[in-house]
Motif scaffolding. Structure first.
Motif: not given
Length: 265
Positions: A6-8, A10-13, A32, A34-35, A260
């Motif tokens: 989950r993307a909760d 999460v700022d960056i992967i 997700l 996310s960046p 992203n």
């Protein structure tokens, strides 16, 4: 290790690896939203190179900019491949790819390269696999269709083909500039079709692909489209990002704004 479920929070992967690693996680990364910061540590890093992250230090610089609040997140396209034919066509799921999908010679080269030791794949393995394949591969009858109307298709290419490449990025195969005009944010795939050519002529033309100077060669057809359909007389392997995906017939599409990514500004 995988990506978060989950993307909760999460700022960056951070994704360490090459094109194959990225390819295997694309479905989850798209969901997700996310960046993603790619750190090029694989045997093939064409996607990272296309983003300007060809070296680890460039990814570190992108990370530092992101942590300082720089607006260095970019939205890019991905390609997708959907198998066609049979009663299950409507239920067929698509597979994302980040760099280039292909049918023909490059698929056979990728298959051979994947059998090499990892360290050799990362040091010219694609080129080493290309040389023997050139002399054993036989051109394939390939039909490529483009949309004519919302529910109709027209033939764009119908010829004996060595390579049919469908590119989201300029590079594949460890630095080969197969699609020098490709952009990752234009909603289009760049198609590079190489017609039947003798092995010796193909061998002579091979170096021109690294510089992206092959588009003026008479056997090369180059065009752009949002999506195409690919048919062959017999089912043929479809590879993307150096990985086996499925067999023809397929529909290959550009998925606008699907991912992203963090880059250097």
């Amino acid at each position: 290790m995988g990506v978060p479920a989950r993307a909760d929070g999460v700022d960056i992967i951070l994704l360490f690896g090459g094109d194959g690693t990225i390819h295997r996680h694309l479905g989850a990364l798209v969901k997700l939203a996310s960046p993603v910061l790619v750190v090029p540590t694989g045997s093939g890093n064409d996607f990272a190179c296309s983003l300007g992250l060809g070296r680890v230090r460039e990814s570190v610089a992108a990370w530092e900019q992101f942590c300082r609040g720089a607006k260095n997140v970019r939205t890019i396209d991905l390609g997708s491949i959907r198998p066609l034919g049979g009663a299950s066509e409507a239920l067929s799921s698509s597979t994302y790819f980040c760099c280039v999908a292909g049918v023909g010679l490059d698929g056979e080269v990728a298959r051979r390269a994947n059998q090499l030791p990892r360290w050799l794949r990362g040091h010219g393995g694609y080129a080493l696999s290309m040389l023997p394949t050139i002399f054993s591969f036989r051109p394939l009858p390939v039909k490529i269709f483009v949309p004519a109307q919302p529910s109709e298709w027209t033939v764009r290419s119908n010829q004996s083909t060595m390579v049919a490449a469908f590119a989201n990025t300029p590079f594949y195969g460890g630095g080969m500039k197969v699609a020098p005009r490709a952009k990752m944010d234009d909603g289009l795939l760049d198609m590079c079709i190489v017609a039947a050519v003798s092995p010796l002529r193909l061998l002579r033309l091979f170096p021109s692909v690294y510089a992206g100077q092959h588009l003026g060669i008479r056997e090369v057809e180059y065009f752009q489209a949002e999506r195409v359909r690919v048919e062959t007389e017999e089912p043929q392997d479809v590879y993307a990002d150096g990985e086996f995906v499925c067999r023809t017939p397929v529909e290959v599409s550009a998925e606008r704004g699907a991912l992203n990514v963090v880059t250097v500004i």
